[in-house]
Design a protein around this motif. Structure first.
Motif, PDB file in Angstrom:
ATOM      1  N   ASP A   1     -25.841 -26.542  24.662  1.00  0.00           N
ATOM      2  CA  ASP A   1     -26.176 -25.922  25.951  1.00  0.00           C
ATOM      3  C   ASP A   1     -27.457 -26.516  26.518  1.00  0.00           C
ATOM      4  O   ASP A   1     -27.563 -26.785  27.720  1.00  0.00           O
TER       5      ASP A   1
ATOM      6  N   TRP B   1     -27.914 -28.720  29.951  1.00  0.00           N
ATOM      7  CA  TRP B   1     -28.917 -28.324  30.940  1.00  0.00           C
ATOM      8  C   TRP B   1     -29.808 -29.508  31.306  1.00  0.00           C
ATOM      9  O   TRP B   1     -30.121 -29.728  32.482  1.00  0.00           O
TER      10      TRP B   1
ATOM     11  N   ARG C   1     -26.290 -23.736  20.835  1.00  0.00           N
ATOM     12  CA  ARG C   1     -27.408 -23.640  21.774  1.00  0.00           C
ATOM     13  C   ARG C   1     -27.998 -25.015  22.074  1.00  0.00           C
ATOM     14  O   ARG C   1     -28.459 -25.280  23.190  1.00  0.00           O
TER      15      ARG C   1
ATOM     16  N   THR D   1     -33.186 -19.757  30.580  1.00  0.00           N
ATOM     17  CA  THR D   1     -32.091 -18.872  30.177  1.00  0.00           C
ATOM     18  C   THR D   1     -32.559 -17.468  29.861  1.00  0.00           C
ATOM     19  O   THR D   1     -31.744 -16.540  29.776  1.00  0.00           O
TER      20      THR D   1
END
Length: 393
Positions: A92, A96, A89, A77
Motif C-alpha cells: 500500500d 501511494w 501495508r 492514512t
C-alpha cells in the motif's frame, strides 16, 4: 548525449522501490524520466501474511525522510504502525509513492531493449516501440529465483520457489517440505503451517541463525545512531560502512566480499521464530533427490532417509544473473561486462554499455550489499539522477 532525437530522455524499466526512487530523483533533477512497468509487481507476488524484516527507517523508499517517507504515508492514512511492517501495508505504501511521485507510470511491459542511433529502442508488449537517450534498469530479482540443479525439471505443481506464491492457503491439508535457512524459507513454512499444512523445514546448516528480538542499538543511547546506519544492513560495526558505498568500494575486493556475506547471511527473524511450534525442523541435511509418485513426491535426503510429500518448496534465495533479464538484446548482452552474473558498474551506476544504468540487487557487486534492499534505493536513485543530470551539463 543529445535527447531531442528520442521519445524520452530517460526510460526507467521497473516500478518497484528502486525504479520509483530513480524516477522521482531524476525528475527532481529536472531530467525527463519515463517509467515503465507494473507498480510493486514483485512484492504483490509474495505470500500474503509476510512481514518485512527491515526496521522502520530502512523500510522508507526514495529517501530516509521527506514527502515519500513511511511516516508521511502513515500521516496520510491516519494509521500508525510499527515494526515488523506487514507486506500488505508495504505494498500500500509503495502504491501511494507511485501515485504521488510517478502518477503517469506506463504499465506496459518491455519485451526487448536494444541500441539505436546513440540511444535505445524499447519494444513494448502492445506492439509499440519507444526510444530513449538513456535507460535505467530497475527490474528487481524475480528472474533470479534459484532452484537447485536437478529439481527444475519436475512439474511446477510439485516443486516451486517461495517467491512464486502469493497465497499459501492452497497448501492447507498438504504435506509440504521447505528447503532453506533464511527468512523466506522460515516464514513460508510458518505461514503454511498456520493455514493447516503439515510442514517440515530442511536446512543444510547445523545451527540456523535466529535474530534477537532486540538490538544493541537500544542500549547505546545517542551513540547507537552514530555507529548503526538507518539503512539496517549489516551488523553493528559494518552498518555505517556498507551504508556508504563510496567508502565501502575502496576496500580490497576480498574484504568487500567478506563483509557483504556477513551482512546478508541467511537468518530468521524473532517474530517468525516464536511461531515455529507447528513446523518440524530438520538440520544438517539436504534434499538430495526427488522422484514423482502418483499425486506427490518421494524425497531422498543426504542422510539416507526419505520423505513423502505433496509439494517441495525451495526457499533458497536468489542468484543474480543480469543476463536472465529476458528483454536484453543479443547486442547488449555481448557488450555488457559482468562478473559472476553482476554487471560491472561505474559512476552513476552506469554499465559498460554506454547510457545503460542498472539498479537494485545487480548493483551489489559494484556498490555493496545495501543495493539488495529497499533502503539501497536512497543511494541508487540519487546517484543515478546526479550522474545523468551532470552528463547533460
Amino acid at each position: 548525449m543529445g535527447t531531442n532525437r528520442f521519445d524520452h530522455e530517460v526510460a526507467v524499466i521497473g516500478a518497484g522501490p528502486h525504479g520509483l526512487s530513480a524516477t522521482i530523483h531524476l525528475r527532481r533533477a529536472r531530467v525527463a524520466a519515463h517509467a515503465l512497468g507494473e507498480p510493486m509487481s514483485f512484492w504483490r507476488g509474495m505470500p500474503d501474511g509476510m512481514r518485512l524484516r527491515s526496521n522502520m527507517s530502512a523500510t522508507n523508499m526514495v529517501e530516509p525522510g521527506g514527502p515519500f517517507s513511511l511516516s508521511r504515508f502513515m500521516a496520510h492514512t491516519g494509521e500508525d504502525f510499527e515494526h515488523p511492517v506487514s507486506l500488505r501495508r508495504f505494498i500500500d505504501y509503495g502504491m501511494w509513492v507511485q501515485r504521488g511521485g510517478v502518477p503517469d507510470l506506463d504499465t506496459r511491459r518491455v519485451i526487448e531493449l536494444d541500441r539505436r542511433d546513440g540511444g535505445f529502442v524499447l519494444a513494448l508488449d502492445d506492439g509499440e516501440a519507444v526510444t530513449a537517450g538513456r535507460v535505467v534498469v530497475a527490474c528487481g530479482i524475480e528472474q533470479f529465483a534459484q532452484v537447485p540443479i536437478g529439481f527444475e525439471q519436475l512439474p511446477s505443481g510439485l516443486v516451486s520457489h517461495t517467491g512464486r506464491h502469493n497465497d499459501l492457503s492452497r497448501f492447507a491439508g498438504k504435506r509440504v517440505v521447505v528447503v532453506g535457512a533464511g527468512q523466506s524459507a522460515f516464514e513460508s513454512a510458518v505461514l503454511m503451517s498456520e493455514r493447516g499444512a503439515e510442514v517440515e523445514l530442511i536446512a543444510r546448516t547445523t545451527e540456523p541463525v535466529y535474530l534477537r528480538s532486540w538490538s544493541p542499538i537500544h542500549l547505546m543511547g545517542p551513540l547507537g545512531r552514530i555507529v548503526y546506519a538507518p539503512t539496517d544492513v549489516g551488523p553493528l560495526w559494518y552498518s555505517r560502512l556498507v551504508a556508504t558505498p563510496e567508502l565501502f568500494t575502496r576496500l580490497p575486493r576480498q574484504t568487500q566480499d567478506r563483509i557483504a556475506y556477513r551482512s546478508i547471511r541467511p537468518a530468521c527473524s524473532y517474530f517468525v521464530k516464536v511461531r515455529l511450534d507447528g513446523v518440524k525442523l530438520t538440520t544438517a541435511t539436504e534434499v538430495a533427490a526427488a522422484r514423482q509418485l502418483a499425486g506427490g513426491l518421494r524425497l531422498t535426503l543426504s542422510d539416507g532417509s526419505e520423505r513423502d510429500a505433496d509439494h517441495l518448496m525451495f526457499g533458497t534465495g536468489y542468484r543474480v544473473d543480469v543476463m536472465r533479464y529476458p528483454f536484453l538484446s543479443d547486442g547488449i548482452r555481448r557488450d555488457l561486462r559482468v562478473i559472476d552474473g553482476y554487471p560491472i558498474l561505474g559512476r552513476g551506476l552506469e554499465s559498460s554499455v554506454s547510457g545503460l544504468h542498472v539498479l537494485g540487487a545487480p548493483a551489489a557487486w559494484s556498490f555493496g550489499p545495501t543495493m539488495r534492499f529497499v533502503s539501497g534505493s536512497w543511494f541508487a536513485g540519487s546517484r543515478v539522477a546526479r550522474a545523468i543530470a551532470a552528463s547533460r551539463a
